[in-house]
Design a protein around this motif. Structure first.
Motif, PDB file in Angstrom:
ATOM      1  N   ILE A  80       0.843  -1.198   0.000  1.00 47.49           N
ATOM      2  CA  ILE A  80       0.000   0.000   0.000  1.00 47.49           C
ATOM      3  C   ILE A  80       0.878   1.248   0.000  1.00 47.49           C
ATOM      4  CG2 ILE A  80      -1.692   1.321   1.332  1.00 47.49           C
ATOM      5  CD1 ILE A  80      -2.755  -1.443   2.294  1.00 47.49           C
ATOM      6  N   THR A  81       1.912   1.255   0.822  1.00 48.14           N
ATOM      7  CA  THR A  81       2.820   2.406   0.890  1.00 48.14           C
ATOM      8  C   THR A  81       3.506   2.636  -0.447  1.00 48.14           C
ATOM      9  OG1 THR A  81       3.195   2.073   3.252  1.00 48.14           O
ATOM     10  CG2 THR A  81       4.854   3.354   2.065  1.00 48.14           C
ATOM     11  N   ARG A  82       3.984   1.581  -1.088  1.00 50.11           N
ATOM     12  CA  ARG A  82       4.643   1.731  -2.397  1.00 50.11           C
ATOM     13  C   ARG A  82       3.673   2.291  -3.433  1.00 50.11           C
ATOM     14  NH1 ARG A  82       7.149  -3.029  -0.946  1.00 50.11           N
ATOM     15  NH2 ARG A  82       5.689  -4.298  -2.128  1.00 50.11           N
ATOM     16  N   ARG A  83       2.449   1.802  -3.444  1.00 50.58           N
ATOM     17  CA  ARG A  83       1.454   2.298  -4.396  1.00 50.58           C
ATOM     18  C   ARG A  83       1.124   3.764  -4.130  1.00 50.58           C
ATOM     19  NH1 ARG A  83      -2.894  -2.624  -5.285  1.00 50.58           N
ATOM     20  NH2 ARG A  83      -1.408  -4.049  -6.236  1.00 50.58           N
ATOM     21  N   PHE A  84       0.994   4.108  -2.867  1.00 55.15           N
ATOM     22  CA  PHE A  84       0.727   5.495  -2.505  1.00 55.15           C
ATOM     23  C   PHE A  84       1.873   6.386  -2.972  1.00 55.15           C
ATOM     24  CE2 PHE A  84       1.451   8.974   0.541  1.00 55.15           C
ATOM     25  CZ  PHE A  84       0.301   9.705   0.314  1.00 55.15           C
ATOM     26  N   ASN A  85       3.111   5.984  -2.697  1.00 53.68           N
ATOM     27  CA  ASN A  85       4.265   6.785  -3.103  1.00 53.68           C
ATOM     28  C   ASN A  85       4.340   6.937  -4.622  1.00 53.68           C
ATOM     29  OD1 ASN A  85       5.120   7.289  -0.490  1.00 53.68           O
ATOM     30  ND2 ASN A  85       6.473   5.506  -0.437  1.00 53.68           N
ATOM     31  N   ARG A  86       3.991   5.907  -5.337  1.00 54.46           N
ATOM     32  CA  ARG A  86       3.977   5.972  -6.800  1.00 54.46           C
ATOM     33  C   ARG A  86       2.946   7.000  -7.277  1.00 54.46           C
ATOM     34  NH1 ARG A  86       2.548   0.619  -8.702  1.00 54.46           N
ATOM     35  NH2 ARG A  86       4.034   0.008  -7.130  1.00 54.46           N
ATOM     36  N   MET A  87       1.762   7.000  -6.672  1.00 54.46           N
ATOM     37  CA  MET A  87       0.728   7.971  -7.050  1.00 54.46           C
ATOM     38  C   MET A  87       1.162   9.395  -6.715  1.00 54.46           C
ATOM     39  SD  MET A  87      -2.940   6.135  -6.294  1.00 54.46           S
ATOM     40  CE  MET A  87      -2.641   5.847  -4.580  1.00 54.46           C
ATOM     41  N   VAL A  88       1.814   9.562  -5.570  1.00 53.94           N
ATOM     42  CA  VAL A  88       2.301  10.880  -5.181  1.00 53.94           C
ATOM     43  C   VAL A  88       3.334  11.371  -6.196  1.00 53.94           C
ATOM     44  CG1 VAL A  88       3.683  12.122  -3.450  1.00 53.94           C
ATOM     45  CG2 VAL A  88       1.797  10.643  -2.733  1.00 53.94           C
ATOM     46  N   ASP A  89       4.244  10.501  -6.582  1.00 55.55           N
ATOM     47  CA  ASP A  89       5.264  10.873  -7.564  1.00 55.55           C
ATOM     48  C   ASP A  89       4.632  11.237  -8.907  1.00 55.55           C
ATOM     49  OD1 ASP A  89       7.200  10.435  -5.647  1.00 55.55           O
ATOM     50  OD2 ASP A  89       7.744   8.439  -6.400  1.00 55.55           O
ATOM     51  N   LEU A  90       3.649  10.482  -9.326  1.00 55.83           N
ATOM     52  CA  LEU A  90       2.964  10.772 -10.596  1.00 55.83           C
ATOM     53  C   LEU A  90       2.203  12.090 -10.531  1.00 55.83           C
ATOM     54  CD1 LEU A  90       1.616   7.228 -11.541  1.00 55.83           C
ATOM     55  CD2 LEU A  90       3.388   8.543 -12.747  1.00 55.83           C
ATOM     56  N   ALA A  91       1.690  12.422  -9.373  1.00 52.81           N
ATOM     57  CA  ALA A  91       0.945  13.666  -9.200  1.00 52.81           C
ATOM     58  C   ALA A  91       1.876  14.864  -9.075  1.00 52.81           C
ATOM     59  CB  ALA A  91       0.040  13.576  -7.977  1.00 52.81           C
ATOM     60  N   ASP A  92       3.161  14.599  -8.914  1.00 56.27           N
ATOM     61  CA  ASP A  92       4.172  15.653  -8.799  1.00 56.27           C
ATOM     62  C   ASP A  92       3.861  16.614  -7.646  1.00 56.27           C
ATOM     63  OD1 ASP A  92       6.592  16.815  -9.530  1.00 56.27           O
ATOM     64  OD2 ASP A  92       5.608  18.290 -10.833  1.00 56.27           O
ATOM     65  N   VAL A  93       3.536  16.036  -6.505  1.00 54.11           N
ATOM     66  CA  VAL A  93       3.304  16.807  -5.288  1.00 54.11           C
ATOM     67  C   VAL A  93       4.336  16.365  -4.253  1.00 54.11           C
ATOM     68  CG1 VAL A  93       0.845  17.183  -5.714  1.00 54.11           C
ATOM     69  CG2 VAL A  93       1.573  15.157  -4.456  1.00 54.11           C
ATOM     70  N   PRO A  94       4.562  17.178  -3.222  1.00 51.57           N
ATOM     71  CA  PRO A  94       5.551  16.791  -2.213  1.00 51.57           C
ATOM     72  C   PRO A  94       5.189  15.451  -1.565  1.00 51.57           C
ATOM     73  CG  PRO A  94       4.924  19.077  -1.930  1.00 51.57           C
ATOM     74  CD  PRO A  94       4.000  18.494  -2.962  1.00 51.57           C
ATOM     75  N   ARG A  95       6.190  14.631  -1.346  1.00 56.74           N
ATOM     76  CA  ARG A  95       5.961  13.322  -0.755  1.00 56.74           C
ATOM     77  C   ARG A  95       5.781  13.451   0.751  1.00 56.74           C
ATOM     78  NH1 ARG A  95       9.217   7.767  -1.915  1.00 56.74           N
ATOM     79  NH2 ARG A  95       8.328   8.105  -3.969  1.00 56.74           N
ATOM     80  N   ILE A  96       4.718  12.858   1.241  1.00 53.28           N
ATOM     81  CA  ILE A  96       4.473  12.754   2.677  1.00 53.28           C
ATOM     82  C   ILE A  96       4.160  11.298   2.980  1.00 53.28           C
ATOM     83  CG2 ILE A  96       3.662  15.128   2.944  1.00 53.28           C
ATOM     84  CD1 ILE A  96       0.794  14.061   2.977  1.00 53.28           C
ATOM     85  N   ARG A  97       4.212  10.961   4.246  1.00 49.72           N
ATOM     86  CA  ARG A  97       3.863   9.593   4.626  1.00 49.72           C
ATOM     87  C   ARG A  97       2.358   9.388   4.448  1.00 49.72           C
ATOM     88  NH1 ARG A  97       5.150   8.947  10.533  1.00 49.72           N
ATOM     89  NH2 ARG A  97       4.179  10.985  10.503  1.00 49.72           N
TER      90      ARG A  97
END
Length: 89
Positions: A6-23
Motif C-alpha cells: 500500500i505504501t509503495r502504491r501510494f508513493n507511486r501515485m504521489v510521484d505521478l501527481a508531482d506533489v511533495p511526498r508525505i507519509r
C-alpha cells in the motif's frame, strides 16, 4: 494486502501527481487540518475520521493555524468598531 505494498502504491501515485511526498499516515492529518482550517464543522471531520467523539478529534488534530488567530481578532474587532474598521486604520 501487505502494508508495504500500500505504501509503495501510494508513493507511486504521489510521484505521478508531482506533489511533495508525505507519509501515507500524514494524509489523515493533512485532511483534518485543511478541513478544519477551511471552516468544516468539527463534528463532520470527526465523523469522517471515525472518531467516537469530537473531543478526540479536537485533541489530536486541532492546533493554532497560521493566520487563524489574526482572522479571529479582526472579526471580534469588527464587532467593536464596525466591519470596515480595518480599512480606516
Amino acid at each position: 494486502m501487505h502494508p508495504d505494498t500500500i505504501t509503495r502504491r501510494f508513493n507511486r501515485m504521489v510521484d505521478l501527481a508531482d506533489v511533495p511526498r508525505i507519509r501515507l499516515h500524514d494524509v489523515r492529518h493533512t485532511y483534518a487540518t485543511l478541513a478544519l482550517d477551511n471552516g468544516e464543522d468539527l463534528k463532520v471531520v470527526s465523523d469522517r475520521l471515525g472518531h467516537a467523539n469530537v473531543t478526540v478529534t479536537a485533541q489530536i488534530y486541532t492546533h493554532r493555524s497560521v493566520g487563524k488567530d489574526r482572522q479571529s481578532a479582526e472579526r471580534i474587532a469588527g464587532q467593536f468598531f464596525g466591519k470596515d474598521w480595518a480599512m480606516r486604520a
